[in-house]
Scaffold this motif. Structure first.
Motif, PDB file in Angstrom:
ATOM      1  N   MET A 169      -4.165   8.567   9.523  1.00  0.00           N
ATOM      2  CA  MET A 169      -2.735   8.869   9.508  1.00  0.00           C
ATOM      3  C   MET A 169      -2.455  10.133   8.681  1.00  0.00           C
ATOM      4  O   MET A 169      -1.757  11.043   9.137  1.00  0.00           O
ATOM      5  CB  MET A 169      -1.980   7.675   8.940  1.00  0.00           C
ATOM      6  N   ASP A 175       0.846  -1.201   0.000  1.00  0.00           N
ATOM      7  CA  ASP A 175       0.000   0.000   0.000  1.00  0.00           C
ATOM      8  C   ASP A 175       0.882   1.251   0.000  1.00  0.00           C
ATOM      9  O   ASP A 175       1.572   1.533   0.980  1.00  0.00           O
ATOM     10  CB  ASP A 175      -0.908  -0.037   1.245  1.00  0.00           C
ATOM     11  N   PRO A 176       0.868   2.001  -1.103  1.00  0.00           N
ATOM     12  CA  PRO A 176       1.784   3.154  -1.207  1.00  0.00           C
ATOM     13  C   PRO A 176       1.537   4.202  -0.125  1.00  0.00           C
ATOM     14  O   PRO A 176       2.475   4.880   0.316  1.00  0.00           O
ATOM     15  CB  PRO A 176       1.494   3.713  -2.599  1.00  0.00           C
ATOM     16  N   ILE A 177       0.303   4.314   0.344  1.00  0.00           N
ATOM     17  CA  ILE A 177       0.019   5.339   1.357  1.00  0.00           C
ATOM     18  C   ILE A 177       0.692   4.981   2.681  1.00  0.00           C
ATOM     19  O   ILE A 177       1.299   5.816   3.343  1.00  0.00           O
ATOM     20  CB  ILE A 177      -1.501   5.536   1.542  1.00  0.00           C
ATOM     21  N   THR A 178       0.608   3.711   3.045  1.00  0.00           N
ATOM     22  CA  THR A 178       1.261   3.263   4.277  1.00  0.00           C
ATOM     23  C   THR A 178       2.773   3.455   4.177  1.00  0.00           C
ATOM     24  O   THR A 178       3.435   3.916   5.117  1.00  0.00           O
ATOM     25  CB  THR A 178       0.933   1.784   4.550  1.00  0.00           C
ATOM     26  N   ALA A 180      -7.687   3.749   8.422  1.00  0.00           N
ATOM     27  CA  ALA A 180      -6.412   3.978   9.110  1.00  0.00           C
ATOM     28  C   ALA A 180      -5.550   4.958   8.313  1.00  0.00           C
ATOM     29  O   ALA A 180      -4.905   5.843   8.869  1.00  0.00           O
ATOM     30  CB  ALA A 180      -5.679   2.653   9.308  1.00  0.00           C
ATOM     31  N   ASN A 181      -5.595   4.756   6.981  1.00  0.00           N
ATOM     32  CA  ASN A 181      -4.834   5.673   6.134  1.00  0.00           C
ATOM     33  C   ASN A 181      -5.350   7.107   6.259  1.00  0.00           C
ATOM     34  O   ASN A 181      -4.568   8.066   6.332  1.00  0.00           O
ATOM     35  CB  ASN A 181      -4.888   5.221   4.670  1.00  0.00           C
ATOM     36  N   LYS A 218       7.724   8.881   6.204  1.00  0.00           N
ATOM     37  CA  LYS A 218       7.588  10.230   6.772  1.00  0.00           C
ATOM     38  C   LYS A 218       7.834  10.211   8.283  1.00  0.00           C
ATOM     39  O   LYS A 218       8.544  11.061   8.821  1.00  0.00           O
ATOM     40  CB  LYS A 218       6.184  10.755   6.454  1.00  0.00           C
ATOM     41  N   MET A 219       7.269   9.182   8.927  1.00  0.00           N
ATOM     42  CA  MET A 219       7.406   9.103  10.382  1.00  0.00           C
ATOM     43  C   MET A 219       8.832   8.750  10.785  1.00  0.00           C
ATOM     44  O   MET A 219       9.326   9.192  11.820  1.00  0.00           O
ATOM     45  CB  MET A 219       6.429   8.076  10.951  1.00  0.00           C
ATOM     46  N   MET A 255      -2.890  12.145  -1.671  1.00  0.00           N
ATOM     47  CA  MET A 255      -2.985  10.787  -1.145  1.00  0.00           C
ATOM     48  C   MET A 255      -4.325  10.538  -0.476  1.00  0.00           C
ATOM     49  O   MET A 255      -4.873   9.443  -0.520  1.00  0.00           O
ATOM     50  CB  MET A 255      -1.860  10.526  -0.156  1.00  0.00           C
ATOM     51  N   THR A 289      -0.426  -3.830  10.607  1.00  0.00           N
ATOM     52  CA  THR A 289      -1.632  -4.309   9.926  1.00  0.00           C
ATOM     53  C   THR A 289      -2.844  -3.505  10.345  1.00  0.00           C
ATOM     54  O   THR A 289      -2.910  -2.979  11.460  1.00  0.00           O
ATOM     55  CB  THR A 289      -1.871  -5.807  10.208  1.00  0.00           C
ATOM     56  N   SER A 290      -3.802  -3.440   9.443  1.00  0.00           N
ATOM     57  CA  SER A 290      -5.057  -2.793   9.802  1.00  0.00           C
ATOM     58  C   SER A 290      -6.023  -3.823  10.376  1.00  0.00           C
ATOM     59  O   SER A 290      -7.099  -3.477  10.823  1.00  0.00           O
ATOM     60  CB  SER A 290      -5.671  -2.127   8.575  1.00  0.00           C
ATOM     61  N   LYS A 307      -2.802  -0.531  12.679  1.00  0.00           N
ATOM     62  CA  LYS A 307      -2.996   0.783  12.052  1.00  0.00           C
ATOM     63  C   LYS A 307      -4.213   1.440  12.699  1.00  0.00           C
ATOM     64  O   LYS A 307      -5.118   0.722  13.121  1.00  0.00           O
ATOM     65  CB  LYS A 307      -3.243   0.607  10.558  1.00  0.00           C
ATOM     66  N   PRO A 308      -4.396   2.700  12.734  1.00  0.00           N
ATOM     67  CA  PRO A 308      -3.404   3.662  12.190  1.00  0.00           C
ATOM     68  C   PRO A 308      -2.246   3.904  13.180  1.00  0.00           C
ATOM     69  O   PRO A 308      -2.447   3.852  14.377  1.00  0.00           O
ATOM     70  CB  PRO A 308      -4.233   4.935  12.027  1.00  0.00           C
ATOM     71  N   ILE A 309      -1.075   4.162  12.616  1.00  0.00           N
ATOM     72  CA  ILE A 309       0.049   4.580  13.472  1.00  0.00           C
ATOM     73  C   ILE A 309       0.356   6.038  13.162  1.00  0.00           C
ATOM     74  O   ILE A 309       0.281   6.469  12.011  1.00  0.00           O
ATOM     75  CB  ILE A 309       1.303   3.703  13.269  1.00  0.00           C
ATOM     76  N   PHE A 310       0.653   6.731  14.193  1.00  0.00           N
ATOM     77  CA  PHE A 310       0.909   8.176  14.008  1.00  0.00           C
ATOM     78  C   PHE A 310       2.357   8.524  14.298  1.00  0.00           C
ATOM     79  O   PHE A 310       2.831   9.577  13.944  1.00  0.00           O
ATOM     80  CB  PHE A 310      -0.012   8.988  14.926  1.00  0.00           C
ATOM     81  N   PHE A 312       4.360   5.572   2.369  1.00  0.00           N
ATOM     82  CA  PHE A 312       4.603   7.020   2.476  1.00  0.00           C
ATOM     83  C   PHE A 312       4.608   7.447   3.941  1.00  0.00           C
ATOM     84  O   PHE A 312       5.492   8.175   4.404  1.00  0.00           O
ATOM     85  CB  PHE A 312       3.527   7.783   1.673  1.00  0.00           C
ATOM     86  N   GLY A 313       3.600   6.952   4.677  1.00  0.00           N
ATOM     87  CA  GLY A 313       3.462   7.320   6.083  1.00  0.00           C
ATOM     88  C   GLY A 313       4.657   6.851   6.901  1.00  0.00           C
ATOM     89  O   GLY A 313       5.214   7.611   7.693  1.00  0.00           O
ATOM     90  N   ARG A 332     -10.824  -1.191   7.288  1.00  0.00           N
ATOM     91  CA  ARG A 332     -10.035  -0.540   8.330  1.00  0.00           C
ATOM     92  C   ARG A 332      -8.761   0.078   7.760  1.00  0.00           C
ATOM     93  O   ARG A 332      -8.314   1.117   8.208  1.00  0.00           O
ATOM     94  CB  ARG A 332      -9.678  -1.558   9.423  1.00  0.00           C
ATOM     95  N   ASP A 365       4.042  -5.745   6.373  1.00  0.00           N
ATOM     96  CA  ASP A 365       2.585  -5.823   6.226  1.00  0.00           C
ATOM     97  C   ASP A 365       2.198  -7.310   6.247  1.00  0.00           C
ATOM     98  O   ASP A 365       3.029  -8.175   5.997  1.00  0.00           O
ATOM     99  CB  ASP A 365       2.192  -5.166   4.881  1.00  0.00           C
ATOM    100  N   PHE A 373      -1.004  13.812   9.771  1.00  0.00           N
ATOM    101  CA  PHE A 373       0.152  14.466   9.131  1.00  0.00           C
ATOM    102  C   PHE A 373      -0.204  15.894   8.727  1.00  0.00           C
ATOM    103  O   PHE A 373       0.549  16.834   8.946  1.00  0.00           O
ATOM    104  CB  PHE A 373       0.597  13.715   7.860  1.00  0.00           C
TER     105      PHE A 373
END
Lengths: 137, 552
Positions: B353, A13-16, B349-350, A22-23, B373, A93-94, A120-123, A18-19, B345, A63, B357
């Motif tokens: 997150m 998942d490209p969004i994960t 979750a995305n 970033k983190m 995104m 994992t979600s 998920k979600p992780i911040f 990316f996240g 989920r 994942d 951000f």
């Protein structure tokens, strides 16, 4: 800023991805961050590094649901490989399916590496997730 | 010596007398009778004795014979407990012997009249019958022999066997004589045996079992109604036959082997499940065979019992099918729970997150990236929801009706609709489906099934071969089998076999693989009562077999 020499991110998942990237930036500095779409790609790369005595990743973000080779299958292969290096594996994992949690705990018992389970979600990625605890204290 | 003393004494008394004596010599024994008479002179003086001797050997022997016969008769009466009686017609005198009196429980001094004798018979049938028989014996000179009931002097009811025979002189009946024997215990014992037999045969015949008795050669020597009904032949036709005469060779062989085991090792078979095909129909039985011993304790055959459990078997099968369906539906539910817990989920979750951000991000270019995104995540969520909707539709929409559809015509239609895609990869499609094959199908599902299977065949093509897809359809009793074969990448079924129809499972690195098509196809086929299977060889190709069930 604490340094980690090599990090693998295994997620389709490209969004994960990316996240996580970033983190990571806010906790550590790492020049060798590798992204893989599935377990097979990551495993092949790991094997190649192991056989040619290159740096083995200190931390793997993994994942569970991925095509071709999922997180569990990747773990199976990694356990068989039985690397001597100290590796921290963060399963991301979600899924809130209790079965996945049970599976993780059974893997944790027979895995020679540190195995964390993160929903998920992780911040934020903690220093402990990267094995930087001792340096911080 | 005794005789001579007596004779001297008698002679002194001057009286006449006779004497019996026997003389034995080498010729045998002779019996004689001598008459002694005093010999008088004119003055009445005894001057001698006149002796006249007759040979009475024959007479004496006859007397002995009569005595002997009398003896025999008495012994016979005693041993056989058969009394006799006789009736003199002229004097109307009825005589009963001792035994006859004993049978009637009357004292020895009792002398019955005819009327009294008849009164001893039980009123009703017995009395009427004996009156008639006695009358006929006198009038028509008919003998009789029958079993009737008397009520004895003590008031006991007892069965007796009576006979009667007229004695005829010059065409006239002068006497009737006969016998009477107490057969009460025998009759009772016989009745008891008959009652037992009746009970046993009623019981055996009414059992909801097929019961048979076989001899050492496995010939049936006794069967009940159930067995006769099952074999569909009368008892008479079956008795004496073995299994080879009744069943086919294989069935008979198995049965004979069981019989031998039971009779040789004396080990019963209890409740063994067997299936016997007879007259083209297979029946499931719970069979028991137990050794049958004669009165000396020697095995002389076996007793077999078979309970028809075909209907139970059928129900068991139905139950198993039901469990299969239930567990399948359960699996679907688990898949769904998983989709909800994981796929939905993951999108939310995305969102969380990315929004987090965005809150702390000040760099405008980075903010723009995050926003992009977010909209991507939103699109993904929409697509997932759409997929879910489709699956829910398939599984809950019971109102969709199946229609008979021509298979070939529908395949051609789908192929035309995405001919651009097929042509792009230079795909060759060979459609062997016969024009007249029809399937009962929901039209939209059939389109989806064909579209997904064919597009998969092209999508997972070999990099070195042009896609070649062969479509076949076979009609059989169970329904229609549609098979779609390709020469593509193939898939390692040993590794992924259980996941191939799973939701969001993909096995090749393809941009457009979502892992949803086969999941949907499987749901659609199963919703119509059919099934789908897969065969595959890595780097050789894959064949999907779709079974359209005609019945449901």
């Amino acid at each position: 800023m604490k340094k980690v020499s090599c990090i693998f991110i295994v997620d389709d998942d490209p969004i994960t991805v990316f996240g996580i990237k970033k983190m990571l930036k806010s906790v550590t500095k790492c020049d060798d961050v590798q992204i893989f779409q599935n377990g097979k790609e990551a495993y092949d790369a790991l094997l190649e590094r192991h056989e040619s005595n290159k740096t083995i990743p200190d931390v793997i973000f993994l994942d569970i649901n991925m095509p071709i080779m999922d997180g569990w299958d990747f773990l199976d292969e990694l356990i068989i490989l039985d690397l001597k290096e100290h590796i921290i594996i963060n399963m991301i994992t979600s899924s809130i399916d209790p079965l996945d949690h049970q599976k993780w705990s059974s893997f944790k018992d027979r895995c020679p590496y540190i195995l964390n389970f993160k929903n998920k979600p992780i911040f934020k990625i903690e220093a402990t997730d990267l094995g930087l605890m001792d340096m911080a204290s | 010596m005794l005789a001579s003393q007596i004779s001297k004494k008698k002679l002194k008394e001057n009286k006449s007398f006779s004497l019996r004596h026997k003389i034995s010599n080498h010729n045998g024994t002779g019996h004689f009778k001598s008459y002694f008479a005093p010999w008088f002179d004119e003055k009445e003086n005894v001057i001698g004795t006149i002796i006249q001797t007759d040979n009475i050997t024959a007479e004496v022997e006859k007397e002995h014979q009569v005595e002997w016969l009398q003896n025999i008769l008495e012994t016979k009466v005693e041993v056989s407990k058969t009394g006799w009686w006789e009736f003199e017609i002229a004097t109307e005198q009825l005589t009963w012997c001792k035994e006859t009196k004993r049978i009637h429980h009357v004292p020895d001094c009792f002398e019955p009249t005819t009327a009294e004798a008849i009164e001893f018979f039980k009123p009703g049938y017995s009395r009427n019958k004996v009156s008639m028989l006695f009358h006929k014996a006198i009038e028509n000179q008919q003998s009789y022999d029958t079993n009737l009931m008397i009520i004895t002097f003590n008031g006991e009811e007892r069965w007796v066997r009576i006979t009667g025979k007229p004695y005829v002189e010059n065409g006239n009946t002068v006497k009737v004589f006969g016998t009477i024997r107490d057969i009460h215990d025998e009759v009772m014992a016989e009745n008891k045996v008959k009652e037992h037999q009746q009970l046993l045969s009623t019981l055996v015949d009414s059992l909801p079992l097929n019961v048979y008795v076989k001899d050492l050669e496995s010939r049936k020597i006794l069967i009940n109604k159930g067995e006769s009904h099952y074999i569909n032949k009368s008892k008479e036709e079956i008795i004496g036959k073995n299994d080879f005469d009744i069943y086919n060779e294989d069935t008979a062989k198995i049965s004979r082997e069981e019989d031998i085991q039971v009779m040789k090792h004396l080990t019963p078979i209890i409740g063994k499940e067997t299936a016997i095909t007879h007259n083209g129909k297979t029946t499931h039985f719970l069979t028991s065979k137990i050794p049958y011993f004669d009165l000396d304790g020697k095995v002389c055959g076996l007793i077999g019992m078979s309970l028809d459990i075909s209907s139970i078997k059928k129900k068991e099968g139905e139950l198993r099918d039901l469990i299969k369906i239930t567990s399948m539906q359960n699996q679907k539910l688990i898949d769904f729970a998983h989709i909800v817990s994981h796929n939905l989920r993951s999108h939310s979750a995305n969102f969380s997150m990315l929004l987090e951000f965005l809150k702390s991000e000040n760099d405008p270019t980075e903010r723009e990236r995050i926003t992009k995104m977010l909209s991507q995540a939103s699109d993904n969520l929409l697509e997932t929801l759409e997929n879910l909707n489709q699956v829910v539709d398939v599984n809950t929409n019971t109102s969709v009706t199946k229609k008979p559809l021509f298979l070939k015509q529908n395949i051609v239609k789908v192929l035309q609709n995405f001919s651009a895609f097929l042509n792009k990869y230079d795909s060759q499609i060979i459609n062997h489906v016969a024009e007249d094959i029809k399937v009962e199908c929901v039209p939209a599902y059939l389109d989806s099934i064909i579209l997904n299977l064919i597009s998969n065949a092209v999508k997972y093509r070999s990099p070195i071969r042009k896609p070649l897809i062969i479509i076949n359809a076979v009609k059989s009793k169970e329904g229609v089998l549609l098979s779609i074969s390709d020469n593509g990448l193939g898939i390692d079924l040993e590794k992924y076999g259980d996941k191939i129809f799973g939701m969001y499972k993909t096995f090749h690195n393809k941009e457009d693989s979502k892992g949803f098509g086969l999941y949907l196809v499987k749901n659609q086929i199963e919703a119509m009562g059919g099934s789908i299977t897969v065969q595959s060889d890595v780097d050789r190709g894959t064949t999907f077999n779709v079974y359209f069930n005609e019945e449901s």
